[in-house]
Design an enzyme around this catalytic site. Structure first.
Site, PDB file in Angstrom:
ATOM      1  N   PHE A 119       0.653  -1.551  -0.449  1.00  0.00           N
ATOM      2  CA  PHE A 119       0.364   0.168   0.192  1.00  0.00           C
ATOM      3  C   PHE A 119       0.916   1.190   0.158  1.00  0.00           C
ATOM      4  O   PHE A 119       1.806   1.323   1.119  1.00  0.00           O
ATOM      5  CB  PHE A 119      -0.814  -0.220   1.362  1.00  0.00           C
ATOM      6  CG  PHE A 119      -1.746   1.221   1.325  1.00  0.00           C
ATOM      7  CD1 PHE A 119      -3.026   1.277   0.161  1.00  0.00           C
ATOM      8  CD2 PHE A 119      -1.485   2.489   1.990  1.00  0.00           C
ATOM      9  CE1 PHE A 119      -3.745   2.343   0.410  1.00  0.00           C
ATOM     10  CE2 PHE A 119      -2.304   3.372   1.971  1.00  0.00           C
ATOM     11  CZ  PHE A 119      -3.183   2.956   0.625  1.00  0.00           C
ATOM     12  N   LYS A 156       2.799  11.387   6.576  1.00  0.00           N
ATOM     13  CA  LYS A 156       1.964  11.688   8.113  1.00  0.00           C
ATOM     14  C   LYS A 156       2.303  12.243   8.959  1.00  0.00           C
ATOM     15  O   LYS A 156       2.330  13.555   9.710  1.00  0.00           O
ATOM     16  CB  LYS A 156       1.349   9.759   7.746  1.00  0.00           C
ATOM     17  CG  LYS A 156       1.023   8.831   7.001  1.00  0.00           C
ATOM     18  CD  LYS A 156       0.488   7.487   7.149  1.00  0.00           C
ATOM     19  CE  LYS A 156      -0.602   7.417   6.177  1.00  0.00           C
ATOM     20  NZ  LYS A 156      -1.748   7.786   5.900  1.00  0.00           N
ATOM     21  N   ASP A 211       9.704   2.753   2.025  1.00  0.00           N
ATOM     22  CA  ASP A 211       8.194   3.508   1.866  1.00  0.00           C
ATOM     23  C   ASP A 211       7.848   3.799   3.931  1.00  0.00           C
ATOM     24  O   ASP A 211       7.333   3.081   3.946  1.00  0.00           O
ATOM     25  CB  ASP A 211       7.656   3.754   1.116  1.00  0.00           C
ATOM     26  CG  ASP A 211       6.014   3.939   1.686  1.00  0.00           C
ATOM     27  OD1 ASP A 211       5.180   4.588   2.578  1.00  0.00           O
ATOM     28  OD2 ASP A 211       5.033   3.582   0.556  1.00  0.00           O
TER      29      ASP A 211
END
Length: 406
Positions: free
Chosen positions: A147, A261, A232
Site C-alpha cells: 500500500f 503522515k 516507503d
C-alpha cells in the site's frame, strides 16, 4: 475537555453526509468534535481512546502543545509563498530532516501519495541519467500486498482489486514479487531496474513484519545490482516502531526514504522524499514541483516534529510501550486472537473469524470507548499515539479482551 455544543446529533450529521460526500470511505459511526492527546470526544461528549492515531499521522497525539505553538506562531507571520520564492523556514526544516534521517537532500511535498509519486519519478530519472537505462525502459520492483497510495500510477502496481478495479488503463514499468521473498526479488531485478520500492513493514496488509535479515538482504541486492533501494516509511517512520525509521532495526540506510503522515504533526499535510545527493541531485528546475510543497507553515510544523524526534524520547516510548502491547496481545492468543504481528506501538491483530470480522470487532471496541480500524478480513490495526500512557494502553487491551468475549 468539553465538546462544543452542536445543534445536530451524531446520527443527524452522519445522515447529512450521505447525499453530499463521495462514498470513498466507510467510517465508523462516530462523529469527532474535539481531541487532545490520545483522546477524542464526539458531538455528544462521549470520550474515546484513539488507538488508530490517523494511521500514524498523529504519532504525537492530538494537538501536541509544541506543534500547536509552532503552527500558531507561523500563522501570524507567513503561510505560503509558493516555491517561486524562498521562505525563511524551509532551510532549517530541510537541514534538520536530512540530519535526522542520515540523508543529504530533501524534496518537500504534501501528501504521502505525492511522496511516492515523486520517488518514482526521481528513481526513473536517476536510472536514465546515472545508471544508463535506455529511454522509457526503466522498471521498478515492488511487493505484493503493498500500500503506497491510491493515485492512478500507484494503483497500477497494487494487488488490491478494490483499489484497482475500474481505474485502468494502468501505468507500465512495475514488477510485482511476493513480500519477504529475496529470491523472487532477485529474479525480478535486471539491467533495466531503477529501484526496489517496498514498505519496511506493510501497514495496510495487516502490519506484516518481514523476517530478520530481509531488509538487509534488499539493501545488499540493490547495491549489487546497481539499483536504488526506496523505502516507503510513510506509516512506519518517525518513531512508530521504536526507531526513527523502521529500516534502522536492521541498520539499513536506503538510497531514498519516503516520509509523510506524522511529519505534519496531525496539523497540516507534509511529506518528503529524502535521499542521497547522487539521487535527488538529478532534479532540475521545472522537472518537478508543488505549489504548497515546502510552504512556510508546513516547514514550521515539520521542524517542530523533527525537534521532538531529535531527543529520542518518542522512539524510546514506542519501544517500551510496544513491549507492553506485545505482552497484552500474547495473553489474548487462544482467547479470540489467533495471531498478531507487532513492532513498537504498531500491531496487526488477527481475530478468530468465528467471533467476528475486523469491522465488527472495531464497532464493539467503539462501544467500549476505543477507536481502532479494521483492515482485511478479521484483522484490526492498533497504532496509538506515542504519547499514550501505559495505563491507557493496558485499558485498551482490556477492552479488546471484553470485545472478543462479548
Amino acid at each position: 475537555m468539553t465538546a462544543p455544543a452542536h445543534t445536530r446529533t451524531s446520527d443527524e450529521l452522519i445522515r447529512a453526509e450521505e447525499p453530499v460526500l463521495a462514498h470513498n470511505y466507510h467510517p465508523l459511526p462516530v462523529v469527532v468534535a474535539r481531541a487532545e492527546g490520545a483522546w477524542v470526544e464526539d458531538v455528544e461528549g462521549r470520550r474515546y481512546l484513539d488507538m488508530l492515531a490517523g494511521y500514524s499521522a498523529l504519532n504525537f497525539g492530538h494537538r501536541h502543545p509544541a506543534l500547536i505553538e509552532a503552527a500558531h506562531h507561523q500563522l501570524d507571520r507567513l503561510t505560503l509563498t509558493s516555491r517561486a520564492f524562498h521562505n525563511d523556514r524551509l532551510a532549517e526544516f530541510a537541514e534538520r530532516l536530512a540530519r535526522l534521517t542520515g540523508q543529504d537532500m530533501v524534496l518537500p511535498m504534501n501528501t504521502g501519495a505525492e511522496a511516492v509519486e515523486s520517488g518514482i519519478k526521481v528513481a526513473r530519472k536517476w536510472a536514465y541519467e546515472v545508471k544508463g537505462v535506455p529511454a522509457d525502459r526503466a522498471t521498478i520492483v515492488v511487493a505484493a500486498d503493498n500500500f503506497h497510495g491510491r493515485t492512478t500510477t500507484i494503483v497500477s502496481f497494487s494487488t488490491d482489486e478494490t483499489a484497482r478495479s475500474g481505474f485502468g488503463p494502468f501505468t507500465p514499468g512495475f514488477r510485482i514479487v511476493p513480500y519477504n521473498d529475496l529470491a523472487a526479488m532477485e529474479a525480478a531485478v535486471d539491467e533495466t531496474t531503477a529501484a526496489v520500492l517496498i514498505e519496511p513493514i506493510q501497514g495496510e496488509a495487516g502490519v506484516i513484519v518481514p523476517d530478520d535479515g530481509y531488509l538487509a538482504g534488499v539493501r545488499e541486492l540493490t547495491r549489487r545490482a546497481g539499483c536504488l533501494f526506496v523505502a516507503d516509511e510513510i506509516q512506519s517512520g518517525l518513531g512508530r516502531t521504536g526507531r526513527t525509521l523502521a529500516v534502522e532495526h536492521e541498520d539499513v540506510v536506503p538510497d531514498v526514504v519516503l516520509l509523510g503522515k506524522a511529519l505534519g504533526g496531525g496539523i497540516v499535510p507534509v511529506s518528503a522524499v529524502v535521499g542521497s545527493r547522487e539521487v535527488l541531485g538529478v532534479l532540475r528546475p521545472g522537472e518537478h514541483g508543488s505549489t504548497f510543497g515546502g510552504n512556510p507553515l508546513a516547514a514550521a510544523v515539520g521542524t517542530a516534529v523533527v525537534e521532538l524526534l531529535e531527543s529520542g524520547e518518542f522512539q524510546r516510548r514506542a519501544a517500551e510501550l510496544g513491549a507492553v502491547l506485545r505482552e497484552g496481545l500474547t495473553a489474548l492468543l487462544g482467547a479470540g486472537v489467533v495471531g498478531f504481528r507487532s513492532r513498537g506501538l504498531w500491531a496487526g491483530v488477527d481475530v478468530d473469524p468465528a467471533i467476528g470480522t475486523g469491522r465488527e470487532i472495531s464497532e464493539r471496541l467503539m462501544r467500549e470507548g476505543i477507536l481502532v480500524k479494521d483492515t482485511h478480513g478479521s484483522t484490526i490495526r492498533l497504532a496509538p499515539p506515542l504519547t499514550v500512557t501505559e495505563d491507557e494502553l493496558r485499558s485498551a487491551i482490556g477492552s479488546l479482551e471484553k470485545a472478543l468475549a462479548s
